[in-house]
Design a protein around this motif. Structure first.
Motif, PDB file in Angstrom:
ATOM      1  N   ALA A 157       0.933  -1.076   0.219  1.00 36.66           N
ATOM      2  CA  ALA A 157      -0.502  -0.234  -0.208  1.00 36.66           C
ATOM      3  C   ALA A 157       1.191   1.300  -0.122  1.00 36.66           C
ATOM      4  O   ALA A 157       0.470   2.443  -0.748  1.00 36.66           O
ATOM      5  CB  ALA A 157      -0.782  -0.240   1.050  1.00 36.66           C
ATOM      6  N   PHE A 158       1.468   1.165   0.941  1.00 36.04           N
ATOM      7  CA  PHE A 158       2.722   2.451   0.983  1.00 36.04           C
ATOM      8  C   PHE A 158       3.816   2.547   0.001  1.00 36.04           C
ATOM      9  O   PHE A 158       3.776   3.786  -1.044  1.00 36.04           O
ATOM     10  CB  PHE A 158       3.735   2.578   2.099  1.00 36.04           C
ATOM     11  CG  PHE A 158       2.196   3.024   3.194  1.00 36.04           C
ATOM     12  CD1 PHE A 158       3.042   4.106   3.337  1.00 36.04           C
ATOM     13  CD2 PHE A 158       2.208   1.944   4.217  1.00 36.04           C
ATOM     14  CE1 PHE A 158       2.075   4.507   4.649  1.00 36.04           C
ATOM     15  CE2 PHE A 158       1.759   3.047   5.775  1.00 36.04           C
ATOM     16  CZ  PHE A 158       2.208   3.922   5.667  1.00 36.04           C
ATOM     17  N   ALA A 159       3.743   1.502  -1.110  1.00 34.25           N
ATOM     18  CA  ALA A 159       4.903   1.343  -1.906  1.00 34.25           C
ATOM     19  C   ALA A 159       3.913   2.061  -3.106  1.00 34.25           C
ATOM     20  O   ALA A 159       4.141   2.985  -4.119  1.00 34.25           O
ATOM     21  CB  ALA A 159       5.466   0.028  -2.441  1.00 34.25           C
ATOM     22  N   GLY A 160       2.714   1.817  -3.254  1.00 32.65           N
ATOM     23  CA  GLY A 160       2.266   2.569  -4.377  1.00 32.65           C
ATOM     24  C   GLY A 160       1.477   3.601  -3.877  1.00 32.65           C
ATOM     25  O   GLY A 160       1.616   4.641  -5.118  1.00 32.65           O
ATOM     26  N   TYR A 161       1.823   4.258  -3.353  1.00 35.32           N
ATOM     27  CA  TYR A 161       1.676   5.639  -2.690  1.00 35.32           C
ATOM     28  C   TYR A 161       2.567   6.108  -2.757  1.00 35.32           C
ATOM     29  O   TYR A 161       3.057   8.152  -3.805  1.00 35.32           O
ATOM     30  CB  TYR A 161       1.083   6.139  -1.530  1.00 35.32           C
ATOM     31  CG  TYR A 161       1.059   7.415  -1.179  1.00 35.32           C
ATOM     32  CD1 TYR A 161      -0.056   8.741  -1.476  1.00 35.32           C
ATOM     33  CD2 TYR A 161       1.695   7.942   0.007  1.00 35.32           C
ATOM     34  CE1 TYR A 161       0.004   9.543  -0.731  1.00 35.32           C
ATOM     35  CE2 TYR A 161       2.421   9.115  -0.252  1.00 35.32           C
ATOM     36  CZ  TYR A 161       1.229   9.779  -0.417  1.00 35.32           C
ATOM     37  OH  TYR A 161       1.305  11.230   0.319  1.00 35.32           O
ATOM     38  N   SER A 162       3.420   5.897  -3.046  1.00 30.36           N
ATOM     39  CA  SER A 162       4.654   6.352  -3.431  1.00 30.36           C
ATOM     40  C   SER A 162       5.228   6.850  -4.765  1.00 30.36           C
ATOM     41  O   SER A 162       5.227   7.207  -5.426  1.00 30.36           O
ATOM     42  CB  SER A 162       6.278   5.618  -2.440  1.00 30.36           C
ATOM     43  OG  SER A 162       6.874   6.414  -2.703  1.00 30.36           O
TER      44      SER A 162
END
Length: 259
Positions: free
Chosen positions: A155-160
């Protein structure tokens, strides 16, 4: 077509992993900080576990998810940094001229960031065991914690990645992930929900997805197989991944359109 997407994704993921390994200082500091916080929390706050609300629970197991989630925020940001670097050195533009799947161009860095977090989480858990961590559900419980960590990292990698594709700027991409750090502290970070005094903080913790990530991990580490809390954590990750990966996909579409 499907095989081509997976093959392209695999190749781009491997490339991003190799790039990260060539520059270990891009992830080692984040790992050290997460392990350091675990040591400090355990040494300075473990006395809280003597409160009746904890019911004799191991505070190390209670605080371990905090180190894992903080590692997710810092580590998964590498996906965005990798994309910005490719944009700045022209590799991203060259990729667009190849037959490589546009979806793979985005998924590769995201999956690489997720795998980086997986390794970090395993190392943090190993540090926990060295400090005396006890897992109520045994090896399967550890696997569940890793599964939650992978999902949260995704999830965080997608946002980043989405922020990187939108801004094409390293500083903006890095700053974009920092806004998630308050989510850690507006949650049941150091004490159970029952010990939160301020009503506004209780409301923030209730609507904060990080709370359900913490509680799902803690349930298998401390209480055993509490399926209601485990499912809440899985749902929180599913919703977060759907939002952030969609954001990354839309950002990639616009980036490709601009060339």
């Amino acid at each position: 077509m499907g095989n081509s997407v997976w093959k392209d994704t695999w190749l781009i993921t491997v490339r991003n992993i190799k790039t990260t390994l060539r520059n270990p200082f891009s992830f080692i500091p984040n790992l050290i900080i997460s392990a350091f916080f675990l040591l400090v929390y355990e040494a300075g706050l473990s006395g809280i576990a003597e409160l009746p609300t904890f019911e004799g629970a191991n505070y190390l197991a209670f605080i371990l998810p905090v180190s894992i989630v903080s590692a997710a925020i810092g580590g998964a940001g590498g996906a965005g940094q990798g994309i910005v670097k490719d944009i700045e050195n022209g590799f991203f533009s060259r990729l667009l001229l190849t037959p490589a799947s546009r979806l793979a161009i985005v998924l590769g860095p995201i999956i690489a960031g997720m795998l980086q977090l997986l390794v970090q989480t395993i190392l943090i858990i190993c540090v926990g065991f060295l400090l005396g961590l006890k897992v109520e559900t045994g090896f399967l419980g550890v696997l569940f914690v890793l599964l939650i960590a992978i999902g949260w990292g995704l999830a965080f990698a997608g946002y980043s990645a989405g922020v990187a594709l939108r801004t094409k700027n390293a500083q903006a991409s890095q700053s974009g992930t920092l806004i998630f750090f308050p989510l850690i502290f507006l949650s049941t970070t150091f004490v159970p929900y029952e010990l939160l005094d301020a009503q506004w903080l209780k409301i923030a913790a209730t609507i904060n997805p990080t709370t359900y990530i913490f509680e799902s991990m803690r349930s298998v580490l401390i209480d055993g197989w509490v399926f209601s809390e485990m499912i809440q954590g899985i749902l929180a990750i599913g919703i977060a991944c759907a939002i952030t990966i969609t954001f990354a996909a839309v950002s990639a579409k616009k980036a490709v359109a601009r060339g």
